[in-house]
Motif scaffolding. Structure first.
Motif, short mmCIF file in Angstrom:
data_model
loop_
_atom_site.label_atom_id
_atom_site.label_comp_id
_atom_site.label_asym_id
_atom_site.label_seq_id
_atom_site.Cartn_x
_atom_site.Cartn_y
_atom_site.Cartn_z
N GLU A 121 0.63 -1.19 -0.09
CA GLU A 121 -0.06 0.06 0.10
C GLU A 121 0.86 1.09 -0.07
N ARG A 122 1.99 1.27 0.83
CA ARG A 122 2.58 2.28 1.03
C ARG A 122 3.61 2.65 -0.23
N ASN A 125 1.12 3.62 -3.28
CA ASN A 125 0.42 4.96 -3.05
C ASN A 125 1.64 6.02 -3.56
N LYS A 128 1.42 4.91 -7.88
CA LYS A 128 0.14 4.91 -8.46
C LYS A 128 -0.05 4.21 -9.68
N THR A 146 -4.49 -1.82 -2.57
CA THR A 146 -4.87 -0.80 -3.60
C THR A 146 -6.16 -0.40 -3.89
N ASP A 148 -7.72 2.02 -2.57
CA ASP A 148 -8.00 3.68 -3.05
C ASP A 148 -7.41 4.24 -4.28
N LEU A 149 -6.97 3.33 -5.08
CA LEU A 149 -6.29 3.47 -6.16
C LEU A 149 -7.42 3.01 -7.48
#
Length: 537
Positions: A121-122, A125, A128, A146, A148-149
């Motif tokens: 995730e880090r 992010n 992207k 992912t 939120d992507l």
């Protein structure tokens, strides 16, 4: 006759230089353009064999698959500012994804399958990615990381009901006039984004340019060469093997599993492997295998190894069995995107990381930042002469490792001898202090590794408020051995005179050492496990 780069020395400035850059291919061509044209030149030759999946692809077939994936990306609207994610094993179609990225001038960001959800995730992010290619085994973890992507996830194997499969991508129709993309930033453009090892901190997203120095690890190979490397695409060695096999139209052997010594012996003999690249952790596994003495390595011409220290005893054991002078200890950084030095003279300079490869400069500096003469130990600093876009999204750390004069400060301690051969001593950050005395873990590791029953060892410091860093050891014993922690303590006491280099922090027999995602021994994680066991007892 092996390729043997010379190293020159500027005594006034105390700087060593490798040979000038040389170009086997036209210098303006990108890596993708070279591989595309080479695949077209040798359509019927075998490009890839997966021993675990029992598949064979010719250059023609692999090229068509790569064009289909590249066309799919273009149909999705991806351009050279976008990034593709990869978290996958070395399966049949992952290299079509890789070459498709090269053809389109799109960088891929590759992570290891062992990364946890938080790390994925880090890192993602930061970059992207628009598409992520992963194995179905990791699909749920990747999807959660992912969430939120705005990203499409494509699975390479073990497909889930929610995923889009690579077979669906490979069904993409292609036009008759497919062409590789010209790079908008030329060969300064980012080819790939890998992860730093994470052995001394959190992994960082390391950009790798299209620089031709990526071909430094090996002299030009031919279509008769057979290559193997167990590393996945998140390792620098995995990227190097993928690029080199495409550029020189070799046959590449792949497997979808991690390194296993006996399996490696089998592969070398079955496929007559001529070129291999492995981490030093694999060396100890090979040397300690019961099958090692009976293995047939007669086909090997180049065996590159590096990534961390390797005991001289293990190296000599392998050298006695290898039929040719094919062992080449190498040194490089992920940040360099290639190997900065290679030792083509093991018998004359055992344990050396060799001379500088094309286009590199090196200096050894002391604590005051002053360049040192031959044989003086200090921090290794390297000048690549190539563009580097830094750690993705991390300008501060980028400036920390590369100074205003574009020298990389590696954090490794070493020295150059009078013949221009590099020797690595230790990681600068690994230095320990017991009372007033400085020492390095490898000094004790080299002693313990000589024990007949020891397969692997990691030494670290355990903090004592009164004495400082007390040396402690996690030790992996050989199969069938009855080795105990006290035996290790006694051996060190018998063979080391200095009290500050004794295992004052204790010893622990473990099944295996903790490793970072790229296979290197993780000193911090091994130490944490040691302390956890110690606290329980």
């Amino acid at each position: 006759m092996h390729f043997s780069p010379a190293t020159s020395y500027d005594a006034d400035n105390k700087i060593w230089s490798g040979p000038p850059d040389s170009y086997y291919f036209a210098p303006e061509l990108s890596i993708g353009e070279i591989i595309y044209e080479e695949m077209r030149r040798h359509p019927k030759l075998i490009a890839q064999i997966s021993d675990t999946e029992n598949t064979i692809l010719t250059h023609e077939e692999l090229l068509l698959n790569s064009i289909r994936v590249a066309t799919y990306m273009r149909n999705q609207g991806l351009n050279q500012n976008d990034i593709v994610g990869i978290i996958a094993r070395n399966t049949t179609h992952i290299f079509a994804v890789t070459y498709a990225c090269f053809f389109n001038g799109i960088a891929f960001h590759s992570l290891n399958i062992l990364h946890d959800q938080e790390t994925i995730e880090r890192l993602y992010n930061l970059t992207k990615p628009c598409l992520i290619f992963c194995d179905g085994d990791e699909y749920e973890k990747v999807r959660a990381a992912t969430k939120d992507l705005n990203v499409q996830i494509i699975t390479m194997r073990n497909h889930t009901k929610d995923s889009f499969s690579i077979e669906e991508v490979l069904a993409t129709p292609v036009g008759e006039k497919f062409q590789t993309a010209r790079l908008e930033k030329g060969n300064d453009q980012t080819l790939a984004i890998l992860c730093s090892s994470g052995t001394t901190g959190d992994p960082k997203a390391v950009t790798i340019s299209n620089s031709r120095k990526i071909l430094n690890p090996s002299p030009p190979l031919t279509t008769t060469d057979v290559q193997f490397g167990s590393s996945t695409l998140d390792w620098l060695s995995g990227l190097l093997t993928t690029v080199i096999s495409g550029v020189y139209s070799t046959t590449r052997i792949i497997t979808d599993c991690g390194f296993d010594a006996e399996y490696f012996f089998y592969l070398v003999e079955k496929y007559k492997i001529t070129w291999a690249m492995q981490g030093t952790a694999s060396m100890a596994l090979m040397a300690n295998s019961e099958e090692f003495e009976r293995a047939d390595f007669s086909s090997l011409r180049y065996f590159f190894y590096g990534g961390s220290r390797c005991s001289l005893e293990v190296q000599h054991k392998l050298r006695r069995v290898f039929s040719l002078d094919c062992m080449h200890f190498a040194y490089g950084l992920t940040e360099l995107g290639t190997l900065a030095s290679v030792n083509y003279h093991f018998d004359k300079k055992p344990n050396s990381s060799g001379r500088l490869t094309n286009g590199f400069k090196l200096k050894i500096i002391n604590k005051q930042g002053e360049a040192q003469e031959p044989d003086a130990v200090g921090e290794i600093c390297i000048y690549s002469g190539q563009y580097w876009d830094g750690y993705y999204g991390n300008r501060k750390e980028s400036q920390h490792i590369r100074d205003n004069n574009l020298w990389f400060h590696t954090g490794d301690l070493g020295y150059m001898d009078d013949d221009g051969f590099l020797y690595i001593v230790e990681r600068k950050k690994d230095m320990l202090k017991y009372k007033t005395m400085m020492y390095y873990p490898h000094e004790i590791e080299s002693v313990i590794s000589k024990m007949p029953d020891v397969a692997d060892v990691c030494v670290f410091g355990v903090w004592n408020p009164y004495t400082g860093d007390e040396a402690a050891a996690a030790v992996v014993k050989k199969k069938g051995s009855d080795l105990h922690a006290q035996d290790v303590l006694d051996y060190v006491m018998e063979h080391v005179d200095a009290t500050y280099k004794q295992l004052n922090g204790g010893a622990l027999i473990v099944d295996e050492l903790k490793r970072s995602a790229n296979g290197k021994t993780n000193r911090l994680a091994t130490k944490a496990y040691f302390l956890e066991v110690k606290d329980r007892n």
